[in-house]
Motif scaffolding. Structure first.
Motif, PDB file in Angstrom:
ATOM      1  N   TYR A   1       0.784  -1.234   0.000  1.00  0.00           N
ATOM      2  CA  TYR A   1       0.000   0.000   0.000  1.00  0.00           C
ATOM      3  C   TYR A   1       0.821   1.293   0.000  1.00  0.00           C
ATOM      4  O   TYR A   1       0.312   2.346  -0.343  1.00  0.00           O
ATOM      5  N   LEU A   2       2.077   1.216   0.401  1.00  0.00           N
ATOM      6  CA  LEU A   2       2.894   2.434   0.470  1.00  0.00           C
ATOM      7  C   LEU A   2       2.970   3.097  -0.908  1.00  0.00           C
ATOM      8  O   LEU A   2       3.363   2.466  -1.886  1.00  0.00           O
TER       9      LEU A   2
ATOM     10  N   PHE B   1       0.741   3.433  11.431  1.00  0.00           N
ATOM     11  CA  PHE B   1       0.241   2.459  10.481  1.00  0.00           C
ATOM     12  C   PHE B   1      -0.967   1.781  11.099  1.00  0.00           C
ATOM     13  O   PHE B   1      -0.965   1.452  12.289  1.00  0.00           O
TER      14      PHE B   1
ATOM     15  N   ARG C   1       4.528   9.853   8.049  1.00  0.00           N
ATOM     16  CA  ARG C   1       3.717   9.216   7.039  1.00  0.00           C
ATOM     17  C   ARG C   1       2.705   8.331   7.738  1.00  0.00           C
ATOM     18  O   ARG C   1       3.055   7.562   8.619  1.00  0.00           O
TER      19      ARG C   1
ATOM     20  N   LEU D   1      -0.419   5.582   7.163  1.00  0.00           N
ATOM     21  CA  LEU D   1      -1.055   4.700   6.189  1.00  0.00           C
ATOM     22  C   LEU D   1      -2.185   3.949   6.893  1.00  0.00           C
ATOM     23  O   LEU D   1      -1.969   3.296   7.909  1.00  0.00           O
TER      24      LEU D   1
ATOM     25  N   GLU E   1      -2.126   8.409   3.691  1.00  0.00           N
ATOM     26  CA  GLU E   1      -2.780   7.614   2.652  1.00  0.00           C
ATOM     27  C   GLU E   1      -3.853   6.745   3.306  1.00  0.00           C
ATOM     28  O   GLU E   1      -3.610   6.133   4.341  1.00  0.00           O
TER      29      GLU E   1
END
Lengths: 254, 481
Positions: free
Chosen positions: B168-169, B193, B222, B224, B255
């Motif tokens: 998925y990254l 995550f 980041r 996710l 994301e």
């Protein structure tokens, strides 16, 4: 309770009030009448502390305090209530939430504990009966989409909740049909006591059939030019304001 | 100067509440950005080769890109070579559980009102605490893992669930997406995550709390989130930073992937240091957030309350790929003093019967500039797409600006797109009315603003909504106009 001496006020340099003198005692109802543009609403706004108006001369003593020194919110907390001619809308803020904030700020000023949700609701239910107001209306955004009658009823309902010493009703009758007028007046009458006073600002005598004044004052060109009892209001209704204008204007030219 | 402005000047004196910083021994990357920096970060995090390769590719991509200039914000050029790209509190041993986390670090979060001690936490929220470049603690991991839910720091996910991260990254925000997304892909240090397996409804709110502490350091985290078919998760994000005279860069990427019938709610209360009253310092918040409704009947909902940062550049978006999928964006953006915000959303309708809803409430005070920028795009195949956008601006005082930049791009004649916009000022009349009922001006402003933003605040989880209301009042304290 209220003593107005030689009050002068202007807006953007234009003088509107030119020396008002008025004494109001506890338990009294005073009616301020007069033609359009005579300064009736200005007087109400100045007493409530609206900042656009500049007081240029005179004094207003309320319960022994210099009222003009106080900010609008402190005047309110001291017990001055203005029922607005045009109540403003505040989207997204329910009447209930608004009033709870108001009531608790007033209570805090008076050294009382804030009302919790239950006590507040109980008080609200009790006061709602006075002006036959529906609870549904109070959960809606304040004054947003309210009819003219609903807005005025809401004003008197707020007055009942805040329990003021001096209530100023600014053209509360405007935009009311006869049933709403009866309901609103009924509310005001029930709130009357020998400890508070009411100033009714109105253009028409109609309202005074319901809220019977002890004194009637006629405002013209920023001054009280005639004072009397409720019979004066009847006379004005019958003859209009012209005869007073003529009387005043002829004196002025002499 | 008018009376309004005088009042405004006199009262705009509220200081930023989270402006303190703490000294601790830190592990820091050398100043500057080169391939070496990236190798250094990757080695520090003991990353697998594939991730290093991914980073290096992103770095090459980024080097060929230039900074976006189209936003309605102005700031001096950022010297990326003068920043540090990694700073982490030095730990003797990596803590295995909360009891082993340095109490000094836990204390930082305690001061922010976030208690990481599970027993003392209010039920129902699991927290991942990110300090500068690393995650220091994640709560309730055990409870969640029983349901198959993975909630951990990004670094941990790389080690424990490489197959998921690899899959998925960069799948929603590719490294080539934009300048800051590429930069983030090259240098990102940590983040959260979260993986919700098929059919699982996450029983508690998941939350990440970001804190920048170190000076001269950029924060590049980041996040996710993967929600498999028929799953549900509500995710919260909060952030603060110390008060510093220099500007600090925060360039994050979020994301979100939502499978068929999955629902993800993502809420942000952003309170980075906004700079001083004179506009000195503050965070540059250049963030790329995007979700994909990959499966049919999926739903992604963004809610943001933006009160901080000197400059904000942020457009949480939804790609509505699955048929009947739904994208929502609810935003309150407040700017005061010299803050600048250019924020909004993109709703990209690809699937049939897709729906999107945008509610944006901008509040500008002081000398700030507040822009809404939103794009609604309906692709050829997206039969019966629906969009409703509402953009309201509230102005306080007469020296701030509110701007609206809506872009609409329709390629299917069955689309129905509505756009409503209003601009209003907090009126003297409203304030006087409140005053006349005994309400102090500050409280009146809070009341009016919260009423104005209610539709958005209602979208927030309860505890957050209360916080957000207080924050709005604080940010605007003194901005009467």
């Amino acid at each position: 309770m209220l003593s107005i001496k030689n009050l002068h006020a202007s807006i953007e340099g234009t003088p509107i009030l030119r020396g008002i003198n008025l004494e109001v005692k506890a338990g009294e109802v005073h009616a301020i009448m007069g033609p359009n543009g005579s300064g009736k609403s200005t007087l109400a706004s100045v007493l409530a502390g609206r900042e656009e108006y500049e007081v240029t001369e005179g004094e207003v003593i309320f319960k022994g305090i210099d009222l003009l020194e106080l900010s609008p919110e402190v005047r309110a907390r001291e017990g001055v209530f203005l029922a607005f001619q045009y109540p403003v809308e505040i989207p997204g803020v329910s009447s209930t939430n608004f009033l709870r904030t108001a009531v608790n700020q007033v209570r805090e000023y008076r050294g009382l504990d804030p009302l919790d949700a239950v006590k507040f609701l109980t008080l609200m239910k009790e006061k709602m009966k006075l002006v036959e107001i529906d609870q549904k209306l109070l959960s809606r955004s304040l004054n947003e989409g309210f009819s003219g009658g609903e807005k005025k009823r809401n004003e008197i309902f707020q007055m009942a909740m805040l329990d003021p010493t001096l209530s100023i009703l600014d053209e509360t009758d405007s935009g009311l049909d006869i049933d709403a007028l009866r309901i609103v007046s009924n509310g005001v009458n029930q709130l009357k006591s020998d400890k508070n006073a009411t100033i009714v600002v109105t253009h028409y005598q109609r309202l005074l059939d319901y809220i019977v004044p002890d004194f009637v004052h006629v405002l013209y060109n920023g001054r009280i030019v005639k004072s009397g009892t409720k019979e004066l209001a009847m006379e004005l209704e019958e003859k209009g304001y012209d005869w007073i204008k003529e009387e005043v204007d002829s004196k002025a030219t002499v | 100067m008018s009376k309004d402005n005088q009042i405004l000047e006199e009262l705009t004196s509220k200081e930023y509440e989270h402006g303190w910083s703490v000294n601790y021994e830190a592990d820091e990357a050398p100043v500057g950005l080169t391939e070496e920096t990236i190798r250094w970060i990757s080695a520090k995090k003991e990353e697998p080769q594939w991730l290093l390769d991914w980073r290096l590719k992103a770095f090459k991509t980024w080097q060929a890109m230039s900074e976006p200039k189209w936003a309605n914000v102005h700031y001096p050029k950022i010297d990326l070579q003068s920043l540090k790209y990694y700073s982490a509190p030095k730990l003797a041993n990596k803590p295995k559980n909360l009891d082993e986390v340095d109490p000094e670090l836990l204390d930082i979060y305690k001061r922010l009102g976030i208690n990481l001690n599970e027993q003392k936490r209010l039920q129902g929220i699991a927290v991942d605490a990110v300090l500068d470049s690393v995650s220091v603690a994640t709560t309730f991991k055990g409870t969640l893992s029983k349901l198959g839910i993975v909630f951990c720091s990004f670094s941990e996910a790389v080690k424990e669930h490489p197959e998921l991260v690899k899959k998925y990254l960069g799948s929603v925000v590719p490294m080539t997406d934009n300048y800051y997304a590429a930069l983030n892909a090259a240098v990102f240090s940590d983040g959260s995550f979260c993986y919700i397996p098929k059919g699982v409804r996450c029983p508690m709110e998941l939350s990440t709390y970001f804190r920048i502490n170190a000076a001269n350091t950029g924060q590049f985290e980041r996040t996710l989130i993967v929600a498999e078919d028929e799953s549900y998760v509500s995710y919260l994000e909060g952030c603060t930073a110390p008060q510093r005279d220099e500007n600090q860069l925060h360039a994050a990427v979020v994301e979100i992937y939502a499978g068929a019938h999955a629902e993800v709610k993502y809420s942000t209360v952003q309170n980075w240091f906004p700079g001083s009253k004179e506009g000195v310092g503050g965070i540059y918040n250049f963030v790329t957030k995007r979700g994909i409704c990959a499966g049919d009947f999926s739903k992604i909902s963004w809610t943001q309350v933006e009160t901080g940062s000197a400059v904000t550049w942020k457009y949480p978006s939804c790609i509505l790929k699955g048929d009947n999928s739904i994208g929502e964006f609810y935003s309150v953006a407040v700017t005061n003093n010299y803050q600048q915000a250019d924020t909004g959303t993109k709703m990209i309708h690809i699937g049939k019967n897709t729906k999107s809803r945008i509610v944006s409430k901008g509040i500008s005070a002081g000398k700030s500039q507040n822009s809404y920028r939103g794009q609604v795009q309906v692709m050829k195949r997206a039969t019966n797409a629906r969009n409703f956008s509402q953009c309201d601006s509230l102005l306080m005082g007469d020296r701030c600006g509110a701007h609206t930049f809506p872009y609409i791009d329709i390629n299917n004649p069955t689309a129905k797109v509505e756009h409503e916009a209003t601009t209003s000022k907090i009126g003297e009349d409203q304030l006087f009315y409140c005053n006349q009922r005994g309400i102090a001006t500050e409280d009146a402003v809070a009341l009016i603003v919260n009423g104005y933003a209610k539709e958005v605040l209602n979208q927030l989880p309860m505890e957050f909504a209360v916080e957000a209301q207080k924050l709005l009042a604080l940010t605007l304290e003194g901005s009467v106009g």
